[in-house]
Scaffold this motif. Sequence first.
Motif, PDB file in Angstrom:
ATOM      1  N   ARG A 185       0.875  -1.425  -0.007  1.00  0.00           N
ATOM      2  CA  ARG A 185       0.092   0.160  -0.211  1.00  0.00           C
ATOM      3  C   ARG A 185       0.923   1.119   0.022  1.00  0.00           C
ATOM      4  N   ASN A 186       0.651   2.240  -1.021  1.00  0.00           N
ATOM      5  CA  ASN A 186       1.377   3.291  -1.000  1.00  0.00           C
ATOM      6  C   ASN A 186       0.385   4.621  -0.942  1.00  0.00           C
ATOM      7  N   PHE A 187       0.609   5.483  -0.144  1.00  0.00           N
ATOM      8  CA  PHE A 187      -0.305   6.750  -0.262  1.00  0.00           C
ATOM      9  C   PHE A 187       0.652   8.000   0.244  1.00  0.00           C
ATOM     10  N   GLU A 188      -0.054   9.141   0.021  1.00  0.00           N
ATOM     11  CA  GLU A 188       0.652  10.234   0.172  1.00  0.00           C
ATOM     12  C   GLU A 188      -0.095  11.020   1.295  1.00  0.00           C
ATOM     13  N   ILE A 189       0.359  10.905   2.699  1.00  0.00           N
ATOM     14  CA  ILE A 189      -0.360  11.578   3.661  1.00  0.00           C
ATOM     15  C   ILE A 189      -0.348  13.259   3.394  1.00  0.00           C
ATOM     16  N   LEU A 190      -1.576  13.757   3.444  1.00  0.00           N
ATOM     17  CA  LEU A 190      -1.667  15.340   3.392  1.00  0.00           C
ATOM     18  C   LEU A 190      -1.060  15.546   1.716  1.00  0.00           C
ATOM     19  N   ASP A 191      -1.150  14.668   0.715  1.00  0.00           N
ATOM     20  CA  ASP A 191      -0.956  14.641  -0.487  1.00  0.00           C
ATOM     21  C   ASP A 191       0.519  15.131  -0.621  1.00  0.00           C
ATOM     22  N   LYS A 192       1.462  14.845   0.556  1.00  0.00           N
ATOM     23  CA  LYS A 192       2.705  15.271   0.199  1.00  0.00           C
ATOM     24  C   LYS A 192       3.835  14.434   1.064  1.00  0.00           C
ATOM     25  N   PHE A 193       3.470  13.499   1.982  1.00  0.00           N
ATOM     26  CA  PHE A 193       4.354  12.632   2.713  1.00  0.00           C
ATOM     27  C   PHE A 193       4.119  11.280   2.265  1.00  0.00           C
ATOM     28  N   LYS A 194       5.121  10.853   1.136  1.00  0.00           N
ATOM     29  CA  LYS A 194       4.783   9.618   0.712  1.00  0.00           C
ATOM     30  C   LYS A 194       5.112   8.442   1.743  1.00  0.00           C
ATOM     31  N   THR A 195       4.395   7.425   1.725  1.00  0.00           N
ATOM     32  CA  THR A 195       4.399   6.200   2.817  1.00  0.00           C
ATOM     33  C   THR A 195       4.095   5.196   2.114  1.00  0.00           C
ATOM     34  N   ASN A 231       7.921   2.631   5.071  1.00  0.00           N
ATOM     35  CA  ASN A 231       8.941   3.344   4.777  1.00  0.00           C
ATOM     36  C   ASN A 231       8.297   4.726   4.269  1.00  0.00           C
ATOM     37  N   THR A 232       8.216   5.834   5.541  1.00  0.00           N
ATOM     38  CA  THR A 232       7.525   7.106   5.409  1.00  0.00           C
ATOM     39  C   THR A 232       8.275   8.237   5.269  1.00  0.00           C
ATOM     40  N   LYS A 233       7.774   9.325   4.623  1.00  0.00           N
ATOM     41  CA  LYS A 233       8.708  10.530   4.502  1.00  0.00           C
ATOM     42  C   LYS A 233       8.330  11.399   5.706  1.00  0.00           C
ATOM     43  N   SER A 234       7.362  11.047   6.503  1.00  0.00           N
ATOM     44  CA  SER A 234       7.422  11.956   7.722  1.00  0.00           C
ATOM     45  C   SER A 234       6.778  11.110   8.784  1.00  0.00           C
ATOM     46  N   ASN A 235       7.884  10.862   9.842  1.00  0.00           N
ATOM     47  CA  ASN A 235       7.512  10.009  11.023  1.00  0.00           C
ATOM     48  C   ASN A 235       6.453  10.464  11.681  1.00  0.00           C
TER      49      ASN A 235
END
Lengths: 325, 325
Positions: free
Chosen positions: A254-264, B271-275
């Motif tokens: 599963r890939n998503f971008e938290i708040l459309d900016k933090f790729k996870t 893997n996240t860009k913002s912990n």
Amino acid sequence: MSQINVGIIGYGNLGKAVEEILRTRKEFKIVAIFSKRKFVKSQYEVKVDRLDNLEKYKDKIDLLFLCAGSYDGVEKIGNEIIKDYSFIDSFDTHSKLYDYISKLDLIAKERETVCLNACGWDPGILSLVRLLFNSISPSYFTANCFWGSGVSQGHSQAIRQISGVENAIQYTIPYKAIIKKCKKLCDYTPDSTVKHKRLCFVSVSNNIDKQKIKDEIVNIPNYFKGYKTIVKFVSNKKILDKQKKLYHKGIVIRNFEILDKFKTQLEFRLNTKSNPHFTAEIMIMGALAVYKLKQENKFGAYSLFDIPLKYLTNCDYEKIIKSNL
Amino acid sequence: MSQINVGIIGYGNLGKAVEEILRTRKEFKIVAIFSKRKFVKSQYEVKVDRLDNLEKYKDKIDLLFLCAGSYDGVEKIGNEIIKDYSFIDSFDTHSKLYDYISKLDLIAKERETVCLNACGWDPGILSLVRLLFNSISPSYFTANCFWGSGVSQGHSQAIRQISGVENAIQYTIPYKAIIKKCKKLCDYTPDSTVKHKRLCFVSVSNNIDKQKIKDEIVNIPNYFKGYKTIVKFVSNKKILDKQKKLYHKGIVIRNFEILDKFKTQLEFRLNTKSNPHFTAEIMIMGALAVYKLKQENKFGAYSLFDIPLKYLTNCDYEKIIKSNL
């Protein structure tokens, strides 16, 4: 926890694997194996009885491992045994699960039994992972799931049900390029039929119309219809050889971008050399939960989504927290 | 489900991330942010009040997000607010969790509140994965866990507590060779201190004895003691730059051989860009469970191990089963 007395219904690959593993677990005692077939003999001298005689064991068995095939066995037997027994199954026809569990839940609550359904590798572990992944940041696209490369027991058995088919083994094969695309993108959730192809090795009786068999296979709903399906006719000997290696794999991404900016990115991978033995391990883990729920008078039909994870282990709570949290 | 009225305690990276995400979720309404510090201002014009004034909000708040630092804040505040409020935290001092939750559970049951503790990325999601992995085929060695490369907020904050330290950021770095070895072997579970090193960038006030600060850091129990810890003294400007990228990673690997012959590998990767934003997402997911448990009068202190996964989502049961099982 006192020793749990169990029975095993069905003595194919899965039933045999459950028996083999339970013999190494002192928490369990196998009272009997139940089969529809005559002349079945246990590999470990466990008592074997006809399924028709199950009612004689009411007071001797705490729970049953229902290891019949999903294609025609589990649903029918499950609906019957729930009236008197707690049980666990790994029923794998995804499209039928909601109705199956709902129906069982009504009977189980009335008859004061417990069952845990769809508790295998998928549905089962992979389902737990999917729900967990999908519950995080739920506004975005859901998880992608891949099966294989490996042997699907359910699909192999579905082929073996066809009249004229002597034996069969089915390999589910994911497309590597699609896995790669799913790992990269956040908004790509293709249908399962786009992600996999199905390779079937089939042996048939003499003088059988192979084209007809092939047409029947590729059109089995829920199992093959819609998938690219390759059917190869081979000797039974070749299939028996292949059946010695029942490995399987699974991936959830599963890939998503938290708040459309933090790729996870969340990824789960499973790789087992024996699908029946792995499924058996999951069922045995689930059986602990069935036993505990019954002891606590929490009657009903459950999926893995309904049970706190702490029920799946024999450890005491302090150890669970201290070793895992 | 009606809208859930929430408060946020603590307005550091985590509190801000919770606020930022909750604003995009129509199920939640932020009533107020609570801070110990004076002159805190919300980035989105949410009302900010002093923590001392919390008691005025008893009837206005369904649950609190406790986003203070684990190093000195969460435990103390948690033990206080549980008397009147349901709440969720991501307290991350593994060694203290059992006692913390046990103590809260007694108060919560008496005061009819609910709390979900240690619900972050680790402890939290990685804990759930560990327990699940370890419950399968439990006779074998347990899972290996790796953190990083990435920024640990807890460790960074632990350094910032030291007198004379102006600012700090800590990177947890796993040894790749050890990851490789753990993926290969079934019987290798080295200690966390063998698997990781810790890299700290620290800015200090003028005329401070750097060696003394360094000695203090490497000896903080639970956080640094026993790890290879590298401390680099840099300017605050450099740290502020680094703090713009709070990425993190995590891996859980479990290998075992069913019946000593069928090798099985389970692997989870995050893997996240913002912990802070990922942790906030996990807390928000957990907050749904706290709300539901409270509505069902199931008072007490919970970890993620105690809650069926279906509580973590807003979907109705039929949809949960049909989309994930």
